[in-house]
Design a protein around this motif. Sequence first.
Motif, PDB file in Angstrom:
ATOM      1  N   UNK A  53      -2.169  19.750  -2.276  1.00 37.05           N
ATOM      2  CA  UNK A  53      -1.098  18.792  -2.544  1.00 37.05           C
ATOM      3  C   UNK A  53      -1.057  17.719  -1.465  1.00 37.05           C
ATOM      4  N   UNK A  54      -1.453  18.081  -0.250  1.00 40.93           N
ATOM      5  CA  UNK A  54      -1.359  17.150   0.875  1.00 40.93           C
ATOM      6  C   UNK A  54      -2.597  16.270   1.044  1.00 40.93           C
ATOM      7  N   UNK A  55      -3.772  16.842   0.813  1.00 40.78           N
ATOM      8  CA  UNK A  55      -4.979  16.079   1.139  1.00 40.78           C
ATOM      9  C   UNK A  55      -6.210  16.574   0.402  1.00 40.78           C
ATOM     10  N   UNK A  56      -7.240  15.747   0.454  1.00 48.57           N
ATOM     11  CA  UNK A  56      -8.561  16.102  -0.044  1.00 48.57           C
ATOM     12  C   UNK A  56      -9.494  16.143   1.151  1.00 48.57           C
ATOM     13  N   UNK A  57     -10.221  17.247   1.327  1.00 49.52           N
ATOM     14  CA  UNK A  57     -11.173  17.321   2.432  1.00 49.52           C
ATOM     15  C   UNK A  57     -12.565  17.579   1.887  1.00 49.52           C
ATOM     16  N   UNK A  58     -13.550  16.936   2.512  1.00 48.79           N
ATOM     17  CA  UNK A  58     -14.948  17.140   2.172  1.00 48.79           C
ATOM     18  C   UNK A  58     -15.653  17.620   3.419  1.00 48.79           C
TER      19      UNK A  58
END
Length: 78
Positions: A53-58
């Motif tokens: 919900x807070x962020x997208x990380x790769x």
Amino acid sequence: SMSGSWLAIVQGFAGMRTTSGHLSFAPFLPQGWSHYSFTINYRGRLIRVTVTEEETTLKLLSGEKTSVIIYGKEMQLS
């Protein structure tokens, strides 16, 4: 099938495309989900994508450094 639902997540929810040799994402979280993640193999690189919900990380798990496009902005993975 499992591969069908995997593709639905990767191409649908995560908005994964390849544009002029770049991998691009525009992820969103479906209503009622708290997060999802998946790993893709792209040109010899293993990339883990996590969407909350807070962020997208790769995260580049293995392979040469590369750049990806996320929400229209270029980002380096190394």
